[in-house]
Design an enzyme around this catalytic site. Structure first.
Site, PDB file in Angstrom:
ATOM      1  N   ALA A 111       0.802  -1.216  -0.004  1.00 28.07           N
ATOM      2  CA  ALA A 111      -0.082  -0.038   0.087  1.00 28.07           C
ATOM      3  C   ALA A 111       0.982   1.276   0.058  1.00 28.07           C
ATOM      4  CB  ALA A 111      -0.927  -0.030   1.252  1.00 28.07           C
ATOM      5  N   MET A 112       0.329   2.465  -0.618  1.00 29.14           N
ATOM      6  CA  MET A 112       1.266   3.669  -0.953  1.00 29.14           C
ATOM      7  C   MET A 112       1.740   4.168   0.830  1.00 29.14           C
ATOM      8  SD  MET A 112      -1.582   6.414  -1.373  1.00 29.14           S
ATOM      9  CE  MET A 112      -2.882   5.496  -2.873  1.00 29.14           C
ATOM     10  N   ARG A 113       0.803   4.020   1.634  1.00 31.77           N
ATOM     11  CA  ARG A 113       1.612   4.277   2.909  1.00 31.77           C
ATOM     12  C   ARG A 113       2.780   3.704   3.509  1.00 31.77           C
ATOM     13  NH1 ARG A 113      -3.141   1.302   3.826  1.00 31.77           N
ATOM     14  NH2 ARG A 113      -2.872  -0.417   5.131  1.00 31.77           N
ATOM     15  N   TYR A 114       3.122   2.550   2.905  1.00 28.06           N
ATOM     16  CA  TYR A 114       4.242   1.948   3.403  1.00 28.06           C
ATOM     17  C   TYR A 114       5.609   2.001   2.402  1.00 28.06           C
ATOM     18  CZ  TYR A 114       1.141  -0.825   6.042  1.00 28.06           C
ATOM     19  OH  TYR A 114       0.049  -1.197   6.994  1.00 28.06           O
ATOM     20  N   THR A 115       5.334   2.753   1.251  1.00 31.16           N
ATOM     21  CA  THR A 115       6.435   2.900   0.366  1.00 31.16           C
ATOM     22  C   THR A 115       7.031   4.453   0.153  1.00 31.16           C
ATOM     23  OG1 THR A 115       4.968   2.972  -1.448  1.00 31.16           O
ATOM     24  CG2 THR A 115       5.678   0.943  -1.044  1.00 31.16           C
TER      25      THR A 115
END
Length: 742
Positions: A111-115
């Site tokens: 998910a974008m919150r992890y990258t």
């Protein structure tokens, strides 16, 4: 409130036009100049404008997506993040992701919150000419965005791109950066022959997941020439034999992007359940693709496993990109590769001129300031005295020294300490250097092509991986694999050919009937690159493509297999007549001429060319005719009859080929049968011994004494067929190309 009547058809048309325009402009198709869809362009521009350069810090992907949506792209966050992930997932990517959360071609990203992300060095170079871009307001009107990024190369041709708009679609494969840059440079220097570029400078399409392109060179050239077509791919693999366990191991090391991996794995697992093979997935971080299949039935491998390694749906090639500005009339262009490159080079020359003129403008501004400073070196003391005592230094400088507003402002804004340290010699040197730079930049305007070439060459340093996908125009790996299978010491191998014994000629024939195991010789083997012409014993004539013969089950025996490149068609009938027909005549015309009476049948039909030898033979006699058009012309009208015989058969010996004559079948004897060989010169005027041997022989073989690696189509009398190369069907002395039963 007035009510306006609108016809339903007009309302639908206007709505559809508006929707189509929005899809084409804002979603699906790349522009031929920067090669980007609008979502990709906005992401790269936002990252560049926020200073997310290669040497800077990473920023959370969620922040990047939020900024893009808030300022530039009023669409969903999921689609925006997917676009960001794809920009990161290429051989040469403009975006660089932090960590492993970005996934791989075979796994989804986190998910974008992890990258986290930022521009790569290539992405920074891709955006560095943004100063000369044309700008338009964003959707809210609060900010500006570039119409086109002044790109150093069309990104769509580099990374590949697909998109479906209303009534139009694009499907562009990726390419190797070095090959693409060198192709652009060659066209810039004046090369306009695609045949000289494709296969030398540009080998063919690229795939970030690897695999092998097996389209022929002619197919690839035609595809680039037309701007549309299909690309044939297969997996990259090796096969080894384990003598200890008496089994073969197929190792797949890379697959094309178009390969349906999930469905292929499901099929292989089904075969594994039936005990036909064993499959293990040894893929890992260091080897994203490593699939190992163990099998012991070579025939099953040839019939089932190996064909499945080719992409079932060929990659569609469709070079379509838009040309024009947003909110302006946009034209969709179906490009050939050459037309795309030509149009892009013309546009890039304009960009290079803009860059030079912008540089000259900056230098001119600097020169203006330095010339004022040079003037100040002559009046240092009065300038310092005036500035110290003046309440309005700009006004007083203008009045005292007759300066313009801009000049007075430059002097007034200089610190007194800086003015006091001005050196005339140093300042003259600075002014001279700036004038030299302006002169050098001005000269560049006369050579825009040189500027474009230097810009293209600057990209070569970003090609750190080199070519990933292999190119195999003749698909030679499959042929080499069959050769390796010959060396098996394991279970019976239908492809095994003992090259030291003539018996090998039959072993290949048996392979043609794997399922039925009908032990009969070939009817013919011919070059299968460009399709075939066949004639049945009833005189029916048909043209076949290679794909037709590979897919369809033909329900009648072949009497002749004719390479289309042959110029003449020779026919013999069971009434003793034989004659020739021009290969240029229509098939329907042939059919009417083939049948001389209701009971006559076509016994043989062969293709010939000038310089070949034609043998006309029956059980009792044989005539040898060198194929010259004047000699054979009269047979078109009346036909020729061999004296005292019916059932006339024909044999064409191509120029330069030889004959091997066997008195008994090569496979029925425990000892090696006698095999008499005669050269082409001996066959043009055969002696009585040669004629007697030929008429008494059971089998004969026409072969090429040189190594022949062309693709051959082998068809047996029962209709089964197989593809081989000449290398695979070598006899004791040479490549077998054609066999008939007498």
């Amino acid at each position: 409130m007035a009510i306006k009547e609108v016809r339903a058809s007009d309302l639908v048309r206007l709505s559809m036009e508006a929707y189509a325009k929005e899809v084409i402009e804002d979603r699906s198709l790349p522009d031929f100049r920067d090669g980007l869809k609008i979502s990709q362009r906005r992401i790269l521009y936002y990252m560049w404008s926020e200073g997310l350069v290669a040497t800077g810090n990473f920023k959370a992907s969620a922040n990047v997506v939020g900024g893009v949506l808030g300022k530039l792209h009023a669409h969903g966050d999921t689609s925006a993040y997917d676009t960001l992930v794809r920009l990161n997932d290429n051989i040469v990517s403009p975006v660089f992701g932090d960590g492993d959360g970005w996934g791989s071609p075979f796994t989804e990203a986190a998910a974008m919150r992890y990258t986290k992300t930022k521009l790569s060095a290539f992405g920074e170079r891709f955006c560095q000419d943004m100063e000369v871009a044309d700008w338009i307001p964003t959707y809210s009107g609060e900010w500006q965005e570039p119409v086109i990024i002044p790109a150093p190369l069309p990104y769509a041709l580099l990374a590949g791109m697909s998109g479906i708009a209303v009534a139009v679609a694009t499907s562009i494969p990726g390419h190797n950066l070095t090959e693409l840059v060198n192709t652009f440079i060659q066209v810039l220097r004046g090369e306009q022959d695609l045949d000289k570029l494709i296969g030398t400078t540009l080998l063919g399409p690229e795939s970030k997941t690897g695999g092998v392109v097996v389209s022929s060179l002619d197919e690839i050239r035609d595809m680039y020439r037309k701007g549309r077509g299909k690309i044939r791919w297969r997996c990259s693999y090796t096969v080894t034999f384990d003598k200890k366990n008496n089994a073969w191991a197929l190792v797949i090391t890379s697959i094309p992007e178009a390969f349906a991996l999930d469905s292929w794995l499901a099929k292989m697992k089904a075969h594994a359940q039936n005990g036909m093979l064993q499959i293990e997935n040894e893929s890992c971080a260091n080897d994203p693709i490593r699939l190992v299949i163990t099998f012991d039935n070579v025939a099953f491998f040839q019939d089932v496993i190996e064909p499945s390694l080719y992409c079932s749906d060929n990659y569609n090639f469709n070079l379509i990109a838009k040309a024009g500005e947003r909110a302006v009339d946009i034209s969709l262009q179906h490009h050939s590769l050459l037309s795309w490159i030509d149009a892009w080079l013309t546009w890039r020359e304009e960009i290079e001129v803009k860059l030079v003129r912008t540089s000259i403008a900056h230098l001119t501004k600097d020169l203006y300031r330095e010339e004022i400073k040079l003037w100040a070196t002559e009046h240092i003391d009065p300038i310092i005295e005036l500035i110290r005592n003046s309440e309005a230094p700009i006004k007083d400088l203008k009045a005292s020294f007759y300066l313009e507003d801009a000049q007075a402002k430059i002097v007034a804004e200089m610190p007194l300490q800086a003015i006091s340290k001005l050196s005339r010699a140093k300042q003259e040197k600075t002014v001279k250097a700036l004038r030299s730079e302006i002169e050098a930049e001005t000269k560049k305007l006369a050579k825009p092509k040189f500027l474009v070439e230097n810009s293209l060459k600057s990209l070569l340093k970003y090609d750190v991986k080199g070519r990933v996908a292999q190119i195999d125009y003749e698909d030679t790996t499959s042929g080499a694999l069959k050769v390796s299978l010959l060396k098996s010491d394991g279970k019976p191998n239908y492809w095994a050919i003992e090259t030291a014994k003539p018996r090998s000629l039959y072993q290949i024939g048996a392979e043609l009937s794997l399922r039925k195991r009908i032990m009969n010789p070939y009817l013919g083997i011919v070059n299968a690159q460009s399709g075939l012409v066949t004639v049945t014993e009833k005189g029916e004539v048909r043209r076949w493509s290679l794909s037709d013969l590979a897919e369809k089950d033909i329900g009648y025996p072949y009497v002749g297999i004719l390479p289309p490149e042959r110029q003449q068609l020779l026919l013999s009938l069971n009434n003793g007549l034989w004659g020739n027909f021009s290969m240029e005549q229509r098939v329907s015309t042939w059919t009417t001429k083939l049948i001389h009476s209701g009971e006559d049948k076509v016994l043989s039909a062969v293709g010939m060319d000038k310089g070949d030898i034609v043998w006309v033979h029956s059980e009792m006699s044989l005539e040898s005719v060198t194929c010259e058009w004047d000699t054979l012309a009269r047979s078109n009208k009346t036909g020729w009859r061999l004296r005292g015989s019916k059932n006339v058969r024909l044999l064409v010996i191509p120029k330069g080929y030889s004959i091997a004559i066997a008195e008994e079948p090569l496979w029925d004897s425990d000892t090696t049968p006698k095999l008499f060989r005669y050269s082409f010169s001996q066959l043009s005027k055969p002696t009585k011994l040669v004629i007697d041997q030929f008429l008494n022989a059971k089998f004969y073989y026409v072969y090429n004494p040189d190594d022949d690696k062309r693709l051959l189509l082998c068809i047996a009398q029962d209709g089964t067929r197989s593809l081989m190369t000449g290398f695979e069907i070598k006899s004791t002395a040479a490549d077998l190309i054609q066999t008939y039963v007498i």
